[in-house]
Design a protein around this motif. Structure first.
Motif, mmCIF file in Angstrom:
data_model
loop_
_atom_site.group_PDB
_atom_site.id
_atom_site.type_symbol
_atom_site.label_atom_id
_atom_site.label_comp_id
_atom_site.label_asym_id
_atom_site.label_seq_id
_atom_site.Cartn_x
_atom_site.Cartn_y
_atom_site.Cartn_z
ATOM 1 N N SER A 131 20.344 7.093 14.949
ATOM 2 C CA SER A 131 21.544 6.660 14.455
ATOM 3 C C SER A 131 21.675 6.535 12.748
ATOM 4 C CB SER A 131 21.677 5.105 15.016
ATOM 5 O OG SER A 131 20.664 4.468 14.718
ATOM 6 N N GLY A 132 20.499 6.861 11.967
ATOM 7 C CA GLY A 132 20.269 6.880 10.645
ATOM 8 C C GLY A 132 18.817 6.578 10.279
ATOM 9 N N VAL A 133 18.802 6.058 9.181
ATOM 10 C CA VAL A 133 17.448 5.950 8.601
ATOM 11 C C VAL A 133 17.058 4.429 8.087
ATOM 12 C CG1 VAL A 133 17.024 8.103 7.891
ATOM 13 C CG2 VAL A 133 17.924 6.717 6.338
ATOM 14 N N TYR A 134 15.974 4.061 8.090
ATOM 15 C CA TYR A 134 15.521 2.627 7.721
ATOM 16 C C TYR A 134 14.238 2.865 6.766
ATOM 17 C CZ TYR A 134 12.248 2.160 11.604
ATOM 18 O OH TYR A 134 11.204 2.275 12.486
ATOM 19 N N MET A 135 13.472 2.030 6.293
ATOM 20 C CA MET A 135 12.537 2.041 5.464
ATOM 21 C C MET A 135 11.431 0.842 5.845
ATOM 22 S SD MET A 135 13.370 3.682 1.922
ATOM 23 C CE MET A 135 11.613 4.277 1.404
ATOM 24 N N THR A 136 10.139 1.276 5.711
ATOM 25 C CA THR A 136 9.105 0.172 5.903
ATOM 26 C C THR A 136 8.104 0.308 4.638
ATOM 27 O OG1 THR A 136 7.643 1.546 7.043
ATOM 28 C CG2 THR A 136 9.173 0.502 8.561
ATOM 29 N N ALA A 137 7.427 -0.846 4.598
ATOM 30 C CA ALA A 137 6.225 -1.164 3.349
ATOM 31 C C ALA A 137 5.067 -1.495 4.142
ATOM 32 C CB ALA A 137 6.722 -2.254 2.371
ATOM 33 N N LEU A 187 15.172 14.491 7.397
ATOM 34 C CA LEU A 187 14.630 13.831 8.470
ATOM 35 C C LEU A 187 15.232 13.431 9.707
ATOM 36 C CD1 LEU A 187 11.872 12.502 9.365
ATOM 37 C CD2 LEU A 187 12.511 10.633 8.166
ATOM 38 N N ALA A 188 16.713 12.974 9.596
ATOM 39 C CA ALA A 188 17.230 12.737 10.667
ATOM 40 C C ALA A 188 17.847 13.914 11.323
ATOM 41 C CB ALA A 188 18.363 11.813 10.108
ATOM 42 N N ALA A 189 18.094 14.953 10.608
ATOM 43 C CA ALA A 189 18.392 16.226 11.384
ATOM 44 C C ALA A 189 17.341 16.758 11.947
ATOM 45 C CB ALA A 189 18.917 17.318 10.233
ATOM 46 N N GLU A 207 0.850 -1.103 -0.105
ATOM 47 C CA GLU A 207 -0.132 -0.046 0.127
ATOM 48 C C GLU A 207 0.833 1.358 -0.212
ATOM 49 O OE1 GLU A 207 -3.249 0.375 0.004
ATOM 50 O OE2 GLU A 207 -3.777 -1.756 -0.422
ATOM 51 N N SER A 208 1.722 1.372 0.864
ATOM 52 C CA SER A 208 3.008 2.360 1.085
ATOM 53 C C SER A 208 3.991 2.200 1.464
ATOM 54 C CB SER A 208 2.281 3.654 1.831
ATOM 55 O OG SER A 208 2.035 3.123 3.082
ATOM 56 N N VAL A 209 4.881 2.957 1.206
ATOM 57 C CA VAL A 209 6.565 3.160 1.823
ATOM 58 C C VAL A 209 6.759 4.269 2.709
ATOM 59 C CG1 VAL A 209 7.314 1.375 0.109
ATOM 60 C CG2 VAL A 209 7.476 3.783 -0.363
ATOM 61 N N LYS A 210 7.596 3.932 3.511
ATOM 62 C CA LYS A 210 7.798 5.221 4.504
ATOM 63 C C LYS A 210 9.364 5.062 4.867
ATOM 64 C CE LYS A 210 4.708 5.198 7.915
ATOM 65 N NZ LYS A 210 4.013 5.173 9.043
ATOM 66 N N LEU A 211 9.744 6.250 5.112
ATOM 67 C CA LEU A 211 11.177 6.406 5.768
ATOM 68 C C LEU A 211 11.078 7.034 7.212
ATOM 69 C CD1 LEU A 211 14.163 6.681 4.755
ATOM 70 C CD2 LEU A 211 13.819 9.200 4.516
ATOM 71 N N LEU A 212 11.906 6.279 7.888
ATOM 72 C CA LEU A 212 11.933 6.696 9.388
ATOM 73 C C LEU A 212 13.275 6.542 9.930
ATOM 74 C CD1 LEU A 212 9.668 3.761 9.202
ATOM 75 C CD2 LEU A 212 8.989 5.064 11.029
ATOM 76 N N PRO A 213 13.472 7.662 10.788
ATOM 77 C CA PRO A 213 14.600 7.544 11.738
ATOM 78 C C PRO A 213 14.993 6.520 12.651
ATOM 79 C CG PRO A 213 13.380 9.202 12.408
ATOM 80 C CD PRO A 213 12.641 8.760 11.273
ATOM 81 N N ARG A 214 15.922 5.697 12.668
ATOM 82 C CA ARG A 214 16.088 4.701 13.530
ATOM 83 C C ARG A 214 16.617 5.272 15.026
ATOM 84 N NH1 ARG A 214 15.436 -0.345 12.770
ATOM 85 N NH2 ARG A 214 16.385 -0.438 11.154
ATOM 86 N N GLY A 215 15.829 5.354 15.988
ATOM 87 C CA GLY A 215 15.606 5.840 17.457
ATOM 88 C C GLY A 215 14.784 7.212 17.269
ATOM 89 N N GLY A 216 14.023 7.379 16.417
ATOM 90 C CA GLY A 216 13.303 8.480 16.490
ATOM 91 C C GLY A 216 11.818 8.239 16.328
#
Length: 174
Positions: free
Chosen positions: A152-158, A139-141, A93-102
């Protein structure tokens, strides 16, 4: 051999056979659904296509120096590749970018590179979606500065059509 020992042997053998049959039925049930797995990608989006590789366990991305040295132009990107290892199709349905630890997230709307969403992913197939790496850095900043989070960085989800979410295990340091 006495009849009691034969009866005990037959009942023990039937119990083992019943346990094997139950195990086979459980395995068939679990393998009959879609089983999506997500991988974090880093690469270069050029007018001719996307050059990408998986993000390493240490958080470093794909080395783009060789591509840039050969004159390949484009923008750095972070992406997610979803592979369906199951026997049934999966709807993404969608993809998302997230900060690891945020806690913040970015759901790309217009600047996403990849198939249109929602996307039907057939068994044994994969599909990838990419975002500008600049969005990931912002996004991380923002998570670090505004919300004072330890990112610590970014990861993605679906997000799947079933409501389930698959995430990448890797984290890209930005």
């Amino acid at each position: 051999m006495e009849t009691e020992s034969v009866a005990l042997l037959v009942s023990a053998l039937s119990l083992v056979l019943a346990a094997l049959a139950l195990g086979w039925q459980i395995a068939q049930y679990l393998l009959s659904a879609g089983r999506p797995k997500a991988t974090l990608l880093h690469g270069l989006v050029s007018p001719s296509g996307v050059y990408s590789g998986t993000v390493r366990a240490d958080g470093n991305g794909f080395d783009l120096g060789g591509l840039r040295g050969q004159g390949t132009s484009g923008f750095d990107a972070v992406g997610i590749q979803v592979t369906n290892h199951g026997r049934a199709p999966v709807i993404i349905e969608s993809v998302k970018l997230l900060p690891r630890g945020g806690a913040m997230s970015l759901v790309p709307v217009g600047e996403r590179v990849g198939p249109d969403l929602p996307h039907k992913l057939e068994p044994g197939a994969n599909a990838s979606w990419f975002l500008d790496l600049d969005h990931a850095a912002r996004l991380a900043a923002a998570s670090r500065e505004v919300l004072k989070e330890r990112v610590s960085g970014v990861y993605m989800t679906a997000q799947l059509g079933t409501g389930r979410t698959v995430r990448t295990r890797q984290t890209l340091r930005v």
